[in-house]
Design an enzyme around this catalytic site. Structure first.
Site, short mmCIF file in Angstrom:
data_model
loop_
_atom_site.label_atom_id
_atom_site.label_comp_id
_atom_site.label_asym_id
_atom_site.label_seq_id
_atom_site.Cartn_x
_atom_site.Cartn_y
_atom_site.Cartn_z
N ARG A 70 -0.80 8.93 9.32
CA ARG A 70 -0.69 7.49 9.57
C ARG A 70 -0.29 6.74 8.31
NH1 ARG A 70 -4.13 3.08 8.95
NH2 ARG A 70 -5.83 4.40 8.21
N GLU A 77 0.84 -1.19 0.00
CA GLU A 77 0.00 0.00 0.00
C GLU A 77 0.88 1.25 0.00
OE1 GLU A 77 -3.88 -1.91 2.29
OE2 GLU A 77 -2.69 -0.40 3.32
N ARG A 122 -0.75 8.79 1.95
CA ARG A 122 -2.15 9.16 1.86
C ARG A 122 -2.38 10.67 1.84
NH1 ARG A 122 -5.34 4.88 5.81
NH2 ARG A 122 -5.20 3.12 4.38
N HIS A 167 -9.10 9.48 3.93
CA HIS A 167 -8.77 8.42 2.98
C HIS A 167 -9.01 8.94 1.58
CE1 HIS A 167 -8.57 4.55 0.99
NE2 HIS A 167 -8.12 4.03 2.13
#
Length: 549
Positions: free
Chosen positions: A390, A132, A294, A248
């Protein structure tokens, strides 16, 4: 940096110990996600434990986690790589000691989950590993393709139900932590069957999850309203870094439908991001393109939506092996088919949404808060693992590691303290006069969520924060002092409390760092490479006398 924020209430509901039932336990665990249940499993058999969940036992952010758990399981990977990736994503605010501890404990705890019956996906007899954004190696352990959280929680809850010393209260709303003489002594709990009850405990563990429901666009279930953050604040615990809410990048955007998370693992398998004209924009933004961290991807999507004046961008998987995609992402395939979208062929409309609350109750390496008698684990905390952003799939890992460590520390403290009688401290909270007019709480909730998405969302500035502060303060002045008698009212009060804390912290951080982006301060300021602590301050002497501190 410390901020003191006033609150007119110590307890949301009045109570008199002479008039309501009492329950006694050694350990009270509030929250039914991976952190709360893993902590419950670590409580020794000779100690009694009660787990209180706000909704059904399977309803938690942990249950909806798609991607997986990050852990070094590949011989080509190293612990140092995972540590470095986490520190890089955190933009200077991670605690290196915490990061090292969590990363090093991950492989053993993953093996423990497997021993408990968790069925992770495998390839050739070995645990399958995905990749990811922000990760330098494939290290995402996943289950049922894209339903990792559901499989992990199935195994953990099944094991918890078999523990003779653990009782589970479902559909029970924890209104407040109860304190006496500077120590957390239990909690005030309510449900429709029991009504009000006081649960007294020698140790209390807070694992209530996040606050994504403060935003109009969110991946979070309806229970994620920041209740734990609010009750810890009222009880006197220090909260930290409340400005950091992670968004997100890819939430399924179908007008009129519930928002659904589309895991980052889609991009890990090679999905492209394209705008409304079909242009793949991420290669121009970051060397890692769709696999950038992200915060970078989220900002890029938001910018492209503004540039194209389109409400979303699109995920494109049409260039990938369709059989592999359907096998790897069966849940997303089923979901999209409900909207007549074939994920192997059709562009999938996505936009960013509030996802993970990085800020929370300040804890140490063992999950101890600044309030004696209170431990915390998981998304409700600020542990130092995530910093200002994060790293993908470090969240289930944090809950797993800290749930384990909290249980060990609680057991150690109670063992060293020796047998102690459970007693009822002389604590009571007088009710307040109900000045309530007819208040449409549903309308207020929608207004708060719209305001937060607009003014406390992906990009922020001083003018928007000032407007948000003024409106939330106004709503708080007539809502927070009232005494409600149901979860709708208490939840709204908690959301307003957490909103005030988040806005205040965002106003103080006059820079852009990680998930916190200020249009008026677009650069990172090296002098602000520090945390922002938030403390509560009761407004009146009468309120302080009730606090029991």
């Amino acid at each position: 940096m410390d901020i003191a924020i006033s609150t007119p209430r110590r307890y949301l509901a009045g109570f008199d110990p002479k008039e309501i039932p009492h329950h006694f336990t050694d350990v009270l665990l509030i929250g039914g996600g991976i952190a709360g249940f893993r902590a419950a499993l670590g409580i020794p058999d000779n100690l009694r434990a009660i787990v209180v969940t706000k909704d059904q036992v399977r309803e938690s952010n942990s249950n909806y986690a798609q991607g997986g758990i990050a852990s070094v399981m590949d011989p080509e990977d190293r612990l140092d790589n995972h540590i470095a990736d986490t520190l890089a994503a955190g933009k200077g605010l991670c605690d290196p000691e915490v990061v090292e501890m969590v990363v090093k404990e991950a492989p053993v705890l993953i093996s423990e989950l497997i021993g408990w019956g968790t069925h992770f996906d495998q390839v050739d007899g070995h645990v399958a590993l995905g990749r990811e954004g922000g990760h330098s190696h494939a290290r995402i352990v996943h289950a049922l393709g894209d339903e990792t959280g559901r499989e992990i929680m199935r195994a953990i809850i099944q094991r918890a139900k078999a523990q003779r010393n653990v009782r589970i209260w479902q559909n029970s709303f924890t209104i407040d932590l109860v304190t006496h003489e500077g120590r957390c002594r239990g909690a005030l709990v309510w449900d429709r069957r029991r009504g009000f009850a006081l649960v007294w405990a020698r140790a209390v563990v807070l694992a209530t999850g996040g606050a994504g429901q403060l935003y109009r666009e969110t991946t979070n279930p309806s229970i994620a309203t920041g209740d734990g953050h609010a009750m810890a604040f009222r009880a006197g615990a220090v909260l930290r870094d409340m400005e950091f809410m992670q968004f997100h990048p890819t939430v399924l955007y179908i007008a009129g439908s519930t928002r659904h998370l589309l895991t980052e693992a889609l991009r890990g398998e090679g999905a492209y991001l394209r705008d409304s004209a079909g242009f793949r924009f991420m290669p121009e933004v970051h060397p890692l393109a769709e696999l950038a961290p992200r915060d970078v991807v989220t900002l890029a999507i938001a910018a492209q939506m503004t540039k194209t004046r389109h409400p979303n961008v699109y995920l494109d998987l049409s260039h990938l092996d369709p059989d592999l995609i359907r096998r790897r992402f069966p849940g997303i395939d089923r979901l999209c088919r409900n909207f007549d979208i074939d994920i192997t062929r059709d562009p999938i409309p996505v936009c960013p949404g509030a996802h993970y609350m990085i800020g929370g109750v300040k804890v140490d390496l063992d999950g101890r808060t600044t309030l004696p008698g209170l431990w915390a684990a998981g998304e409700v905390t600020s542990s130092g693992l995530h910093g200002a952003n994060r790293l993908a799939s470090n969240s289930l890992l944090e809950g797993l590691v800290y749930g384990t460590r909290v249980a060990l520390d609680v057991a150690r403290e109670l063992r060293e303290a020796g047998p102690q009688p459970l007693e009822v401290p002389p604590v009571r909270a007088p009710g307040v006069s109900d000045r309530r007019e007819r208040i449409d709480l549903d309308d207020l909730r929608k207004s708060l969520r719209a305001l937060f998405w607009r003014n406390m969302g992906i990009t922020r500035d001083a003018a928007g924060l000032k407007e948000a502060s003024e409106r939330v303060d106004h709503w708080s002045r007539y809502i927070v002092p009232l005494e409600f008698d149901d979860t709708t009212g208490w939840t709204m009060q908690n959301m307003l409390v957490v909103a005030r804390l988040m806005i205040a912290a965002a106003a103080e951080r006059t820079e852009s760092r990680g998930v916190h982006y200020r249009r008026d301060y677009p650069q990172t300021d090296p002098s602000m490479n520090h945390h922002i602590n938030v403390r509560g301050m009761l407004e009146s002497a009468d309120a302080r006398s009730v606090a029991g501190t």
